[in-house]
Scaffold this active site. Structure first.
Site, PDB file in Angstrom:
ATOM      1  N   ASP A 101     -25.710  56.969  62.843  1.00  0.00           N
ATOM      2  CA  ASP A 101     -26.803  56.150  62.288  1.00  0.00           C
ATOM      3  C   ASP A 101     -27.060  54.828  63.021  1.00  0.00           C
ATOM      4  O   ASP A 101     -27.321  53.800  62.376  1.00  0.00           O
ATOM      5  CB  ASP A 101     -26.535  55.862  60.796  1.00  0.00           C
ATOM      6  N   ASP A 146     -30.270  58.861  59.953  1.00  0.00           N
ATOM      7  CA  ASP A 146     -30.665  58.819  58.543  1.00  0.00           C
ATOM      8  C   ASP A 146     -32.190  58.981  58.526  1.00  0.00           C
ATOM      9  O   ASP A 146     -32.893  58.280  59.279  1.00  0.00           O
ATOM     10  CB  ASP A 146     -30.240  57.449  57.983  1.00  0.00           C
ATOM     11  N   HIS A 148     -35.236  59.558  55.840  1.00  0.00           N
ATOM     12  CA  HIS A 148     -35.652  59.717  54.449  1.00  0.00           C
ATOM     13  C   HIS A 148     -37.168  59.820  54.276  1.00  0.00           C
ATOM     14  O   HIS A 148     -37.917  59.073  54.918  1.00  0.00           O
ATOM     15  CB  HIS A 148     -35.173  58.519  53.620  1.00  0.00           C
ATOM     16  N   HIS A 200     -37.685  58.357  48.304  1.00  0.00           N
ATOM     17  CA  HIS A 200     -36.346  58.955  48.320  1.00  0.00           C
ATOM     18  C   HIS A 200     -35.509  58.467  47.149  1.00  0.00           C
ATOM     19  O   HIS A 200     -35.631  57.303  46.730  1.00  0.00           O
ATOM     20  CB  HIS A 200     -35.647  58.622  49.643  1.00  0.00           C
ATOM     21  N   HIS A 247     -35.401  52.369  53.627  1.00  0.00           N
ATOM     22  CA  HIS A 247     -34.897  52.324  55.000  1.00  0.00           C
ATOM     23  C   HIS A 247     -35.035  53.693  55.649  1.00  0.00           C
ATOM     24  O   HIS A 247     -35.092  54.708  54.971  1.00  0.00           O
ATOM     25  CB  HIS A 247     -33.420  51.885  55.018  1.00  0.00           C
ATOM     26  N   LYS A 302     -30.372  63.685  58.607  1.00  0.00           N
ATOM     27  CA  LYS A 302     -29.788  63.902  57.280  1.00  0.00           C
ATOM     28  C   LYS A 302     -30.485  63.011  56.264  1.00  0.00           C
ATOM     29  O   LYS A 302     -31.079  61.995  56.635  1.00  0.00           O
ATOM     30  CB  LYS A 302     -28.286  63.617  57.309  1.00  0.00           C
ATOM     31  N   CYS A 354     -21.689  55.941  55.694  1.00  0.00           N
ATOM     32  CA  CYS A 354     -21.915  57.180  56.446  1.00  0.00           C
ATOM     33  C   CYS A 354     -20.779  57.532  57.407  1.00  0.00           C
ATOM     34  O   CYS A 354     -20.425  58.698  57.542  1.00  0.00           O
ATOM     35  CB  CYS A 354     -23.264  57.137  57.128  1.00  0.00           C
TER      36      CYS A 354
HETATM   37  C1  VGL Z   1     -26.189  54.428  55.117  1.00  0.00           C
HETATM   38  C2  VGL Z   1     -26.642  53.500  53.077  1.00  0.00           C
HETATM   39  C3  VGL Z   1     -27.787  54.259  52.964  1.00  0.00           C
HETATM   40  C4  VGL Z   1     -25.282  54.503  56.309  1.00  0.00           C
HETATM   41  C5  VGL Z   1     -27.328  55.195  55.020  1.00  0.00           C
HETATM   42  O1  VGL Z   1     -25.731  54.891  57.399  1.00  0.00           O
HETATM   43  O2  VGL Z   1     -24.090  54.165  56.152  1.00  0.00           O
HETATM   44  N1  VGL Z   1     -25.855  53.594  54.136  1.00  0.00           N
HETATM   45  N2  VGL Z   1     -28.125  55.098  53.952  1.00  0.00           N
HETATM   46 ZN    ZN Z   2     -29.940  56.182  53.893  1.00  0.00          ZN
END
Ligand code: VGL
Ligand code: ZN
Length: 208
Positions: free
Chosen positions: A13, A52, A54, A58, A87, A112, A157
């Site tokens: 990410d 990530d 979305h 979401h 995000h 994802k 993550c």
């Molecule tokens: C993440 C919060 C929401 C991460 C992703 O990449 O750790 N944290 N979405």
């Molecule tokens: Zn996320």
């Protein structure tokens, strides 16, 4: 530690919405990881990234529920879901991998969190803990058996991905100095407790 053709670096990410100044979900120190990740990646035959990704509305967005990010959570059908600022919206600049990430030989970008009704911290399973992303089968078919994790966020993550990997039977390492954490109350301790009980090995770049 000698790297082998069965080792893979998983870069989690490393996206604008987690890294750039003023981003909605900026992870403190995340952008400082870029040179180190770029450098270490050159030593790996196999590099994989996650993204990530979305849709609008979401389930993990506080705005979807009229609630406060970071503080509020909801009870989803699959358990408690933390709530975040909007995000990594699909197709937006915030969702792009950071321009300072130089991984020309990366072989896979795994997206994802693309289902509206379920979040996915882990690169292997969505937060319902049963819907697979396909990554385990991909790695097994390619005989990539030893995994090294870097990126953000350590306590979400990266942590959930590493814990899933070790449960799935991969030899699993987290290169801790190439990660950065969101660091909400108790989140770092919780993930480290999981690492020690389940056998995720914590290491630093110098150990490699
Ligand atoms: C993440 C919060 C929401 C991460 C992703 O990449 O750790 N944290 N979405
Ligand atoms: Zn996320």
């Amino acid at each position: 530690m000698d790297l082998t053709p069965h080792d893979a670096l998983l870069v989690i990410d490393m996206q604008n919405d987690f890294l750039v100044e003023g981003a909605p979900l900026k992870v403190r120190g995340g952008e400082t990881l870029l040179p180190g990740i770029n450098a270490i990646a050159r030593g790996f035959d196999h590099v994989l990234c996650t993204q990530d990704w979305h849709p609008a509305g979401h389930i993990s967005f506080a705005s979807t529920h009229g609630k406060q990010p970071f503080e509020d959570s909801i009870e989803a059908s699959y358990g408690t879901q933390s709530l975040w600022p909007d995000h990594c919206l699909q197709g937006t600049a915030g969702a792009h991998l950071h321009a300072g990430l130089h991984l020309p030989h990366a072989e896979l970008i795994l997206r994802k969190g693309f289902r509206t009704g379920v979040d996915s911290y882990s690169a292997f399973f969505e937060n319902d803990r049963v819907t697979p992303t396909g990554l385990a089968a991909y790695l097994r078919e390619r005989t990539l058996t030893r995994l090294f994790f870097v990126g953000v966020a350590y306590d979400f993550c990266v942590g959930h991905s590493a814990l899933a990997a070790v449960r799935l039977g991969f030899e699993t390492f987290v290169l801790e100095d190439l990660t950065a954490a969101v660091d909400l109350p108790g989140t770092i301790a919780a993930v480290q407790e999981g690492f020690s009980t389940q056998g995720v090995r914590r290491m630093s770049v110098a150990d490699l």
